[in-house]
Design a protein around this motif. Structure first.
Motif, short mmCIF file in Angstrom:
data_model
loop_
_atom_site.label_atom_id
_atom_site.label_comp_id
_atom_site.label_asym_id
_atom_site.label_seq_id
_atom_site.Cartn_x
_atom_site.Cartn_y
_atom_site.Cartn_z
N LEU A 150 101.31 38.33 75.59
CA LEU A 150 100.01 38.28 74.94
C LEU A 150 99.21 37.08 75.37
O LEU A 150 97.99 37.12 75.47
CB LEU A 150 100.20 38.17 73.42
N ARG A 151 99.94 36.00 75.60
CA ARG A 151 99.27 34.71 75.82
C ARG A 151 99.16 34.36 77.29
O ARG A 151 98.76 33.27 77.63
CB ARG A 151 100.04 33.60 75.07
N LEU B 98 99.23 41.85 77.53
CA LEU B 98 97.93 41.21 77.71
C LEU B 98 96.90 42.31 77.49
O LEU B 98 96.96 43.37 78.14
CB LEU B 98 97.81 40.67 79.14
N TYR C 100 92.80 43.59 75.76
CA TYR C 100 91.46 43.33 75.23
C TYR C 100 90.95 44.58 74.55
O TYR C 100 91.41 45.70 74.82
CB TYR C 100 90.50 42.98 76.38
N ASN D 264 92.59 32.56 81.17
CA ASN D 264 93.34 32.30 79.93
C ASN D 264 92.82 31.05 79.23
O ASN D 264 92.80 30.98 78.01
CB ASN D 264 94.83 32.14 80.27
N ARG E 133 93.14 42.04 82.69
CA ARG E 133 92.17 40.99 82.99
C ARG E 133 91.49 41.27 84.32
O ARG E 133 90.26 41.16 84.44
CB ARG E 133 92.84 39.62 83.02
N PRO F 197 91.21 32.66 75.70
CA PRO F 197 92.63 32.82 75.39
C PRO F 197 92.90 33.97 74.41
O PRO F 197 91.96 34.59 73.91
CB PRO F 197 92.98 31.48 74.75
N PHE F 198 94.17 34.18 74.19
CA PHE F 198 94.61 35.17 73.19
C PHE F 198 93.88 34.92 71.87
O PHE F 198 93.74 33.77 71.44
CB PHE F 198 96.13 35.05 73.00
N MET F 199 93.37 35.98 71.26
CA MET F 199 92.64 35.95 69.99
C MET F 199 91.27 35.27 70.12
O MET F 199 90.74 34.71 69.15
CB MET F 199 93.46 35.28 68.88
N ARG G 12 90.02 39.58 72.54
CA ARG G 12 91.33 39.54 73.20
C ARG G 12 92.40 39.74 72.14
O ARG G 12 92.95 38.78 71.59
CB ARG G 12 91.54 38.24 73.98
N ILE G 13 92.64 40.98 71.85
CA ILE G 13 93.64 41.34 70.84
C ILE G 13 94.54 42.41 71.44
O ILE G 13 94.17 43.07 72.41
CB ILE G 13 92.99 41.86 69.54
N SER G 14 95.73 42.56 70.88
CA SER G 14 96.69 43.48 71.49
C SER G 14 97.49 44.20 70.43
O SER G 14 98.02 43.59 69.51
CB SER G 14 97.65 42.69 72.38
#
Lengths: 95, 184, 980
Positions: C978-979, C798, C800, C768, C754, C772-774, C791-793
């Motif tokens: 991730l979150r 964490l 992107y 966040n 980030r 946020p995540f996803m 924002r995927i992993s």
């Protein structure tokens, strides 16, 4: 082989990807009571005629149309081809 | 304008250019592309006052041109507009249509002949299984070339543009250059 | 020297060449065979099995004997027919299949052992003991029998391919073919005229006939001049049309520079794919010989070939010009050879003809009888002539044999059409059901005189063009010879000694008799038992004689005995030209990722992934083993931040008012409910219920999604989505287009991702809460460059993925590396990517191998019950539901041990059998995070066996490892990172 593309005329079969029996167009209704048997037949059972065969070809190196080609599997004579999409939409029109 | 530097599809700072016999091969890195398709039930619109071409055709225009790619789908070409948000421009011109940015998906090689159409025909018959006699000015076809997919756009008797996938630019360039050299 | 005057060679242009190391001189226009004959060389090779001395039999591509090896070194080309090898300055040729000098072949002992090499000898002799075949018999046979040898070096020459289209393809440039091309050319049709020869005219050049009042070659010259001037006719000499395929497609090889002395750098041969609306096959005819005892000596030649050598190439067939020539003919055509040779000043001792009604056509002795023996170890010196039961030896320096002519029906039968027997001609002619669009003309259809061939060529062209709606006019044909054809059914001379039928495979009349005795009578059995017609010449000169002998033995007629149909290629085609010339790194196209240049400059080792080249890992100074690089990359991502070019993942743009509904139907999980600005993991099933691809689906707008696929399945998923769109649900308004190449996509992964991204985005809230995540968004980076951020992993950190137009991908990579120096930013490749996804328990290709289900992947709950989607119904079938294997993780009980992917899993104490097999390891890697080897795999009820120790058995290497069953999530099982 040459495939008579309904829009583009005769095109070499090398531009196409072959899928197989056009019965794959008749996907069963998942909501029907007998869906599981119907899907079993749809996925696994095919006719393999020596003679006229309606089959699906994809113009992958062309306009990406899926075609229904009628071909004699013995002589390789191609009797015609139509866009799968047109065929289905036509079939769904009320008579 | 971004401060990042763009490179060509061949990974260079300047476009490829080669003069081989009667042919000149030029990578056109300024060609902007956007695909356009028309939602069900709607009429095919005019784009930039241009009628979209029929099946298998290319519609010439000074600044903007277009070629047919699939039933109900075209690619709109913006000449010398690769640095603009061309898809946005097309979307504004045809707000009801589905528009997808394609500029960086492709590499375009313009091939010019200084000796009429024959050198172009000789080159194409070594590359694509298309009847060169039928590839008249104003036609656009997609076909295979050395296991790659390409669009052939016949802009004039003495010019053809071959559009291939950007990631395959090196292989396409090699194929074109080799075929041209073998004509000598 | 036996060079004559005249002919169609250029006596003023000498050509130097060598044969078996000896220098010779020929002329421009010679073939290797004609030049050798003109130098008095009759012995040119040894036979396949018996190592019998052999000479030139024919003057064309049907040649069975005169096979030579051309060139030296890597260019060495074995089994080339001297009869069609155009002579050029510096040509180097050698004879084949002998040990020691050609005239004293030590392997000729095989000839004495002939009784052991009879028909079917492979099948009979070498059956036992079985183990001896590979170790003893085959090497011995290969050493003793055979043709030329390959150089075993890569072919250094350039080959090419191309595609041609025409209205009319004319195969053969003899009398019929030339007329056909002329008729069609004048009518304005697109015409291709191809002939394997380097001179036009076919048989016209070999005969002494005139057309109108002039030599035929003059007429040929005029026709070719006219055709060359027509823009719509393409004439292709040195081009063999070797096969007729479906729908008018033909294969042809053009020998572009084989005949040039200095062709370095030029394309050697071109493979043409010719698509013709109509085809005129005017391939002429091949003369047959007459088997008699010892009919295979050098100097014994087809009578028509003798005429060709004398008339076209000004070469006498003898070793010395004063040697007389005899002719053994069963038809009048053979007598022409005597006439033509006499006209050239060559003495003719006699024409021997078994027909009692044969007439003398000129000033030579005619003997009614047969030739039934010959003398002369390295070249014929005398023949035994038997007349009314009494024999005498007649000296001669060469013998012409005329057994009649067979139409060259080959291409006409490439689509299974069986030739039919013409009882008048006593030969097979093209049958019914020819390849669509093909018409046969001239001698190939049994029109054996020049006048009939010309007429037939014209008719064939008019017919073909009429079928295309092209109006053509008849042309004025030249006056030509039209004498009656007198082929007779005299097939072979009975006798005790060996009489060769198939010269190249050393098959004799006796072999056929033996095959008959052993009940190998159907023609297909006869072929395989005796190997008749199965040599490189495909029996062009032998098949009919063999059938006739078999017919005689069975008491059947020849048509009852049958004929074999021909398959492509008409003559041998080199694998090099079929390969088309793209070799080495150009064998197939390579796809490069947008950040390839940066990766190459920064120590990347690349790996092929499908057509793509991807960075596998980046070697830094001091690293000597790949594991050092990969471990460093993994730890850098988990500790700081890493960058990986993930452009190769397929990207499909999906738009339209029904896009959400469409995606609901192609993904097994719900996609329609995805909110704008969000991404969801998606799993696709095949209709049979098995999982086949996974990826992410991002909703950029209400009617606009971007779908990603695995690298390997990008084309397949796109094809299947088009199938769903056009064939299953065409009523939906959906628009698809691939955008894989358009966007450079870089994974930015790690706890500091980030922070790194915040340094390049233009005024975008990465917090966040805001992103946020996803989440996904369209934004700009680096001062105004449009980009997409997801924002995927895949790593579990964490992370992107950022996409920019492809041409900026390399610069973006560079920029991120610069801006992240203080964050410890590290580029990582596919190895580290793989290690981290195994650590995180994400499925990839090894888990989605086509045999696994959503349930097995522990994603069973993803298959929505609320909607129909592809594979949903079948995924619930009993057989799949009962499968209790589940994806779990594995750790070796002893951390020093290594888990091998592919190992099969067994409960401790069970046998290693199929019955007790409980699953397999799909993926394994060394995890720097865990500090040991780890694995993923499918195990029976694995989800409820955590903590149990099972055996991972690798019987291929004889290794077994005790492994503990663990959660597949080796890092951050709750997904907090991730979150974060």
């Amino acid at each position: 082989m040459l495939i008579p593309h309904p829009l583009l005329g005769l095109r070499d079969a090398q531009e196409f990807t072959y899928l197989g029996d056009a019965s794959l167009l008749n996907r069963p209704d998942a909501a029907s009571g007998d869906a599981s048997n119907a899907f079993n037949d749809y996925v696994f059972l095919r006719d393999n005629p020596a003679g006229l065969h309606r089959e699906l070809w994809y113009h992958e190196q062309g306009d990406r149309s899926w075609l229904i080609v009628t071909r004699n599997t013995v002589t390789h004579e191609v009797l015609g081809a139509e866009l799968a999409r047109d065929y289905i939409l036509k079939a769904e029109l009320p008579a | 304008m971004t401060d990042l530097a763009a490179i060509t599809a061949l990974g260079e700072s300047a476009p490829f250019r080669a003069e081989i016999g009667a042919l000149t091969l030029i990578e056109n890195s300024n060609l902007a592309l956007a695909s356009l398709s028309v939602p069900r039930g709607q009429n095919v619109p005019m784009i930039f006052e241009m009628t979209l071409p029929e099946v298998g055709q290319w519609q010439a225009g000074a600044d903007i041109s277009a070629f047919w790619t699939a039933p109900n789908q075209w690619i709109i070409e913006g000449h010398n507009r690769a640095n603009e948000d061309f898809a946005e421009l097309v979307k504004r011109a045809a707000p009801d249509c589905c528009v997808t940015e394609q500029t960086d998906g492709w590499v375009a090689f313009d091939i010019f002949s200084n000796d009429g159409s024959k050198p172009i025909a000789d080159l194409l018959e070594k590359l694509v299984n298309i009847d060169v006699n039928a590839l008249k000015t104003g036609t656009a076809v997609r076909t295979g070339l050395h296991h790659m997919s390409v669009y052939l756009i016949r802009r004039r008797d003495e010019q053809i543009t071959i559009v291939g996938m950007r990631s395959l630019a090196g292989a396409l360039c090699h194929a074109l250059e080799t075929a041209a050299m073998r004509l000598r | 020297m036996t060079r004559l005057s005249g002919g169609l060679i250029d006596h003023s242009a000498p050509v130097q060449f060598s044969f078996n190391g000896r220098p010779y001189t020929g002329c421009k226009g010679d073939t290797l065979a004609s030049a050798l004959l003109a130098n008095g060389v009759q012995l040119v090779g040894r036979s396949f099995k018996y190592h019998r001395p052999r000479g030139v039999l024919s003057a064309g591509s049907e040649e069975p004997n005169a096979l030579v090896t051309l060139h030296d070194g890597a260019r060495k080309e074995p089994n080339t027919r001297a009869t069609v090898t155009e002579l050029y300055d510096g040509l180097v040729a050698r004879s084949q299949n002998h040990v020691g000098p050609l005239n004293r072949d030590f392997m000729a002992v095989n000839d004495l052992l002939a009784p052991f090499f009879a028909a079917g000898f492979y099948y009979k002799t070498f059956m036992w003991p079985r183990a001896f075949w590979e170790k003893l018999y085959e090497p011995l046979i290969r050493q003793a029998a055979g043709l030329g040898r390959l150089s075993l070096e890569p072919d250094p020459d350039a080959y090419d391919k191309g595609f041609l289209h025409c209205d009319l393809l004319v195969v053969g440039g003899g009398a019929a073919g030339l007329v056909a091309a002329l008729v069609a050319g004048r009518a304005g049709a697109q015409v291709i005229l191809a002939d394997e020869d380097f001179q036009w005219g076919g048989r016209l050049l070999a005969e002494s006939h005139h057309l109108d009042e002039a030599p035929a070659a003059e007429w040929v010259g005029k026709v070719i001049a006219e055709l060359s001037g027509l823009g719509n006719v393409r004439i292709m000499p040195r081009t063999t049309v070797f096969g007729a395929y479906d729908h008018g497609i033909h294969g042809a090889v053009e020998r572009v520079s084989d005949h040039l002395p200095n062709a370095k750098g030029m394309v050697r041969q071109t493979l043409w794919r010719i698509t013709a609306k109509r085809t005129v096959l005017a391939a002429g005819a091949t003369e047959r010989h007459i088997p008699f005892e010892n009919n295979d000596r050098p100097g014994i030649m087809l009578a028509g070939a003798m005429r060709a050598y004398a008339n076209r190439w000004a070469a006498a067939p003898t070793r010395s010009q004063s040697d007389p020539v005899a002719v053994f003919a069963n038809n009048d055509d053979g007598h022409r050879t005597a006439l033509d040779l006499l006209a050239k000043g060559i003495p003719v001792s006699a024409v021997i003809d078994p027909r009692t009604d044969a007439k003398r056509l000129g000033d030579y002795e005619l003997i009614t009888g047969v030739v039934d023996g010959t003398k002369g170890r390295l070249g014929v010196t005398a023949i035994r002539v038997t007349q009314n039961g009494s024999s005498h030896w007649m000296p001669c320096g060469a013998l012409g044999v005329a057994g009649g002519w067979n139409p060259n029906v080959h291409l006409s039968s490439h689509h299974k059409s069986r030739p039919i027997w013409d009882a008048n001609l006593l030969a097979f002619v093209p049958g019914k059901d020819l390849p669509a669009g093909m018409v046969v003309a001239g001698a190939a259809v049994g029109q054996m005189t020049t006048a009939k061939a010309l007429r037939s060529g014209m008719d064939a062209a008019l017919d073909s063009l009429a079928g295309l709606g092209i109006t053509a006019k008849p042309i004025d044909l030249p006056r030509a010879e039209d004498t009656a054809v007198t082929q007779s059914a005299f097939w072979h001379v009975a006798g005790k000694g060996r009489a060769w039928v198939d010269f190249q495979n050393d098959v004799t009349v006796k072999d056929i008799a033996l095959a008959h005795k052993e009940n190998m009578r159907p023609v297909e059995h006869l072929k395989r038992w005796t190997t008749l017609g199965m040599a490189t010449d495909q029996g062009k000169t032998s098949n009919i004689s063999a059938l006739a002998v078999m017919a005689e033995l069975t008491g059947k007629t020849l048509p009852e005995t049958g004929t074999t149909v021909f398959r492509p290629p008409y003559t041998g085609v080199s694998l090099s030209v079929l390969g088309g010339g793209d070799t080495g790194s150009h064998f197939r196209p390579t796809r490069f990722t947008p950040a390839h240049s940066w990766s190459a400059q920064n120590g990347a080792t690349f790996i092929e992934v499908g057509a793509w080249l991807r960075a596998q890992y980046f070697v830094r100074p001091g690293e000597s083993h790949w594991r050092q690089s990969v471990d460093r990359e993994v730890l850098a991502v988990r500790g700081n931040v890493g960058l990986c070019d993930v452009t190769t993942l397929g990207k499909i743009d999906v738009q339209g008012v029904d896009a959400a509904e469409f995606l609901n139907r192609v993904y097994c999980n719900m996609m329609g409910s995805l909110a704008v600005g969000r991404v969801r993991y998606g799993l696709m099933l095949r209709e049979d219920g098995h999982a086949y691809d996974d990826g992410t689906c991002a909703r950029l707008a209400e009617t606009h999604f971007v779908v990603t696929t695995t690298t390997a399945n990008a084309a397949l998923v796109y094809r299947n989505m088009e199938f769903a769109r056009q064939c299953l649900w065409p009523e939906l308004d959906v628009h698809l287009i691939s955008t894989t190449d358009a966007w450079a996509q870089i994974a930015v992964a790690g706890p500091k991702s980030r922070e790194l991204l915040s340094r390049i985005v233009d005024d975008f809230d990465l917090s966040n809460e805001a992103f946020p995540f996803m989440a996904c968004a369209e934004l700009t980076v680096c001062k105004g460059l449009r980009a997409r951020l997801f924002r995927i992993s895949f790593s579990g950190e964490l992370a992107y993925e950022i996409a920019v137009p492809a041409r900026f991908g390399n610069a973006l990579m560079e920029r991120l590396m610069q801006r992240g120096v203080d964050l410890g930013v590290t580029a990582y490749g596919t190895e580290a990517l793989g290690v981290m996804r195994i650590e995180k328990g994400h499925a990839a290709g090894a888990e989605l191998n086509g045999q696994t289900t959503a349930q097995m992947l522990s994603l069973g709950r993803m298959v929505s019950q609320k909607k129909d989607s592809i594979g949903a119904v079948m995924s619930r079938r009993e057989g799949l539901e009962l499968d209790k294997r589940r994806l779990v993780g594995f750790r070796p009980s002893n951390p020093a041990e290594v888990i091998a992917p592919g190992s099969h899993l067994f409960a401790a104490g069970t046998e290693r059998t199929m019955q007790s097999d409980q699953g397999w390891i799909t993926s394994a890697a060394y995890s720097p995070h865990v500090g040991s080897s780890i694995g993923l795999g499918f195990l029976e009820e694995g989800d409820v066996r955590l903590g149990e120790v099972v055996i991972a058995a690798n019987p291929l290497e004889g290794r077994e490892v005790r492994v503990e069953v663990v959660s597949p999530h080796f890092v951050d099982p709750d997904g907090d990172r991730l979150r974060d």
